[in-house]
Design a protein around this motif. Structure first.
Motif, mmCIF file in Angstrom:
data_model
loop_
_atom_site.group_PDB
_atom_site.id
_atom_site.type_symbol
_atom_site.label_atom_id
_atom_site.label_comp_id
_atom_site.label_asym_id
_atom_site.label_seq_id
_atom_site.Cartn_x
_atom_site.Cartn_y
_atom_site.Cartn_z
ATOM 1 N N ILE A 151 63.885 9.796 -42.148
ATOM 2 C CA ILE A 151 63.942 10.058 -40.708
ATOM 3 C C ILE A 151 63.112 11.285 -40.301
ATOM 4 C CG2 ILE A 151 66.135 11.345 -40.807
ATOM 5 C CD1 ILE A 151 65.538 8.853 -38.110
ATOM 6 N N GLU A 152 63.154 12.343 -41.149
ATOM 7 C CA GLU A 152 62.423 13.570 -40.793
ATOM 8 C C GLU A 152 60.923 13.304 -40.748
ATOM 9 O OE1 GLU A 152 63.709 16.185 -39.553
ATOM 10 O OE2 GLU A 152 65.716 15.365 -39.896
ATOM 11 N N ASP A 153 60.424 12.561 -41.763
ATOM 12 C CA ASP A 153 58.990 12.260 -41.805
ATOM 13 C C ASP A 153 58.588 11.380 -40.622
ATOM 14 O OD1 ASP A 153 58.661 13.698 -44.077
ATOM 15 O OD2 ASP A 153 58.971 11.992 -45.423
ATOM 16 N N LEU A 154 59.479 10.452 -40.243
ATOM 17 C CA LEU A 154 59.177 9.569 -39.107
ATOM 18 C C LEU A 154 59.095 10.384 -37.824
ATOM 19 C CD1 LEU A 154 61.482 6.516 -39.969
ATOM 20 C CD2 LEU A 154 58.991 6.511 -39.905
ATOM 21 N N LYS A 155 60.036 11.316 -37.674
ATOM 22 C CA LYS A 155 60.029 12.148 -36.468
ATOM 23 C C LYS A 155 58.800 13.051 -36.447
ATOM 24 C CE LYS A 155 64.043 13.918 -35.098
ATOM 25 N NZ LYS A 155 65.387 14.492 -35.369
ATOM 26 N N ALA A 156 58.448 13.569 -37.622
ATOM 27 C CA ALA A 156 57.262 14.436 -37.707
ATOM 28 C C ALA A 156 56.002 13.671 -37.320
ATOM 29 C CB ALA A 156 57.135 14.992 -39.125
ATOM 30 N N ALA A 157 56.021 12.339 -37.580
ATOM 31 C CA ALA A 157 54.853 11.519 -37.219
ATOM 32 C C ALA A 157 54.921 11.083 -35.754
ATOM 33 C CB ALA A 157 54.776 10.310 -38.139
ATOM 34 N N GLY A 158 55.890 11.624 -35.019
ATOM 35 C CA GLY A 158 55.965 11.354 -33.580
ATOM 36 C C GLY A 158 56.826 10.161 -33.208
ATOM 37 N N ALA A 159 57.573 9.598 -34.196
ATOM 38 C CA ALA A 159 58.416 8.444 -33.885
ATOM 39 C C ALA A 159 59.547 8.866 -32.953
ATOM 40 C CB ALA A 159 58.980 7.847 -35.165
ATOM 41 N N GLU A 160 59.856 8.005 -32.003
ATOM 42 C CA GLU A 160 61.000 8.269 -31.118
ATOM 43 C C GLU A 160 61.650 6.952 -30.716
ATOM 44 O OE1 GLU A 160 59.105 8.712 -26.763
ATOM 45 O OE2 GLU A 160 58.745 10.461 -28.040
ATOM 46 N N GLY A 161 62.790 7.052 -30.064
ATOM 47 C CA GLY A 161 63.516 5.837 -29.665
ATOM 48 C C GLY A 161 63.831 4.965 -30.871
ATOM 49 N N ILE A 162 64.296 5.615 -31.942
ATOM 50 C CA ILE A 162 64.529 4.864 -33.199
ATOM 51 C C ILE A 162 65.855 4.102 -33.118
ATOM 52 C CG2 ILE A 162 64.774 5.092 -35.711
ATOM 53 C CD1 ILE A 162 63.184 7.758 -35.465
ATOM 54 N N LEU A 163 65.787 2.807 -33.360
ATOM 55 C CA LEU A 163 67.009 1.988 -33.394
ATOM 56 C C LEU A 163 67.167 1.405 -34.790
ATOM 57 C CD1 LEU A 163 66.635 -0.173 -30.137
ATOM 58 C CD2 LEU A 163 67.883 1.971 -30.414
ATOM 59 N N VAL A 164 68.406 1.437 -35.300
ATOM 60 C CA VAL A 164 68.666 0.844 -36.611
ATOM 61 C C VAL A 164 69.782 -0.170 -36.413
ATOM 62 C CG1 VAL A 164 69.401 1.321 -38.969
ATOM 63 C CG2 VAL A 164 67.981 2.972 -37.755
ATOM 64 N N VAL A 165 69.514 -1.426 -36.720
ATOM 65 C CA VAL A 165 70.516 -2.463 -36.441
ATOM 66 C C VAL A 165 70.831 -3.280 -37.700
ATOM 67 C CG1 VAL A 165 70.006 -2.679 -33.967
ATOM 68 C CG2 VAL A 165 68.724 -4.055 -35.585
ATOM 69 N N PRO A 166 72.092 -3.766 -37.798
ATOM 70 C CA PRO A 166 72.455 -4.541 -38.993
ATOM 71 C C PRO A 166 71.739 -5.889 -39.066
ATOM 72 C CG PRO A 166 74.298 -4.429 -37.452
ATOM 73 C CD PRO A 166 73.209 -3.593 -36.868
ATOM 74 N N ILE A 167 71.588 -6.364 -40.288
ATOM 75 C CA ILE A 167 70.993 -7.686 -40.528
ATOM 76 C C ILE A 167 72.101 -8.571 -41.060
ATOM 77 C CG2 ILE A 167 69.306 -8.949 -41.948
ATOM 78 C CD1 ILE A 167 67.675 -6.349 -42.075
ATOM 79 N N GLU A 168 72.220 -9.784 -40.544
ATOM 80 C CA GLU A 168 73.309 -10.641 -41.009
ATOM 81 C C GLU A 168 72.958 -11.348 -42.313
ATOM 82 O OE1 GLU A 168 75.714 -12.871 -37.988
ATOM 83 O OE2 GLU A 168 75.215 -14.479 -39.393
ATOM 84 N N LYS A 169 71.800 -11.944 -42.382
ATOM 85 C CA LYS A 169 71.377 -12.641 -43.602
ATOM 86 C C LYS A 169 69.931 -12.313 -43.863
ATOM 87 C CE LYS A 169 74.566 -16.410 -42.805
ATOM 88 N NZ LYS A 169 74.936 -16.067 -41.415
ATOM 89 N N MET A 170 69.556 -12.323 -45.147
ATOM 90 C CA MET A 170 68.196 -11.970 -45.483
ATOM 91 C C MET A 170 67.675 -12.918 -46.550
ATOM 92 S SD MET A 170 67.184 -8.101 -46.082
ATOM 93 C CE MET A 170 65.804 -7.702 -47.102
#
Ligand code: PRT
Ligand code: ZN
Length: 286
Positions: free
Chosen positions: A265-284
């Motif tokens: 997460i820190e590296d993503l934010k450092a690269a300017g990422a924002e509005g990060i959503l993390v959602v569950p996956i039912e099947k893969m």
């Protein structure tokens, strides 16, 4: 009857809920009415036998059932010739030796000459033999934890999960001799037709297990940093990058292992990422 797979599950106990939940998450519809011994699934070639867990390895070994869901502790203790085909990740517990809190313990040699009450004489016997300990084993079928207080044995060897049973009975865990979880077992001579049905079931189970540890991640990032963001998010093949309505910005979608997320997460934010959503996956499906 090669066109239907007979699955033995525990009728009522600590494996029942997890077993039926797993089957239902695989999209298999079945009703296990109270008092029922058998049931057929409506939309999958499988028939359920509801049994005591101790009987499951024997039924599967004898071919009365084709497959079964049971704790590894029971499989190893019973020693029946069955194939353990897949670990299922629920009903996790351990088999431990415990002593009264006041008894000093420095190592396995302290068990020499002691009496130990257990419902698992074979697993305990194996541990004693491996450690060259001479102890007398008292086999009892239940309420093992009360053995020291009623003077039946000095030590116990029983299943532990939270540890509260040992604690409330004034006992302390001194050795863990076996780790267990629910496992799918199968008869050693399944017909090709039955093996095919089992493979279909295992495919669904593995898809669910994969999905459990994975999360779908969506984030917005400045277009100029997209390579840096993608380097953190390899995805299944490679991430999806979509343009945002706002010029110079993109939306990145990918799949990550939940355990890696907090490190990234820190590296993503450092690269300017924002509005990060993390959602569950039912099947893969890989
Ligand atoms: O009636 P049937 O013979 O089918 O069931 P059973 O009473 O023999 O078994 P059941 O339902 O108690 O357990 C089925 C399986 O669940 C076991 O074989 C283990 O693989 C697994 N399992 C997981 C457990 C536990 N957790 C567990 N905590 N089995 C038993 N316990 C008991 C343990 O014996 C002790 O009395 O729970 C107590 C300890 O729990 P804690 O949380 O206080 O540490
Ligand atoms: Zn049992």
């Amino acid at each position: 009857m090669d066109n239907i797979l007979r699955l033995a599950v525990q009728k009522s106990g600590r494996l029942s809920e997890g077993s039926m939940k797993l089957i239902r998450s695989c999209g298999i519809n079945v009703s296990n009415g109270i008092g029922k011994l058998k049931a057929k699934a409506a939309n999958f070639p499988i028939e359920f036998f509801f049994l005591r867990d101790d009987d499951i390895p024997g039924y599967v070994a004898d071919g009365v059932a084709d497959i079964g869901i049971v704790g590894e502790n029971v499989i190893v203790e019973k020693g029946k010739p069955v194939n353990s085909v897949h670990k299922l990740g629920f009903s996790k517990c351990r088999l431990s030796i415990a002593l009264e809190k006041s008894v000093e313990y420095t190592g396995p040699n302290d068990l020499d000459g002691m009496s130990i009450a257990t419902s698992y004489p074979n697993l305990l016997g194996r541990f004693l033999e491996d450690n060259k300990i001479n102890a007398s084993v008292h086999e009892i079928s239940g309420s093992v934890e009360i053995a020291p207080s009623i003077g039946l044995a000095k030590a116990v060897c029983d299943i532990v999960s939270s540890g509260s049973t040992l604690f409330t009975n004034g006992l302390k865990e001194v050795e863990t001799i076996f780790y267990s979880e629910a496992v799918m077992i199968a008869n050693k001579q399944l017909s090709t037709e039955k093996q095919d049905i089992l493979d279909k079931l295992l495919f669904r189970i593995k898809s669910l297990q994969q999905a459990k540890n994975s999360k779908y991640i969506l984030l917005n990032a400045p277009e100029e940093n997209v390579d840096e963001v993608i380097a953190q998010l390899p995805g299944m093949r490679s991430p999806t990058v979509l343009p945002l309505a706002q010029k110079g910005w993109v939306s990145v979608h990918s799949v990550i292992n939940e355990n890696d997320f907090w490190e990234k997460i820190e590296d993503l934010k450092a690269a300017g990422a924002e509005g990060i959503l993390v959602v569950p996956i039912e099947k893969m499906i890989l």
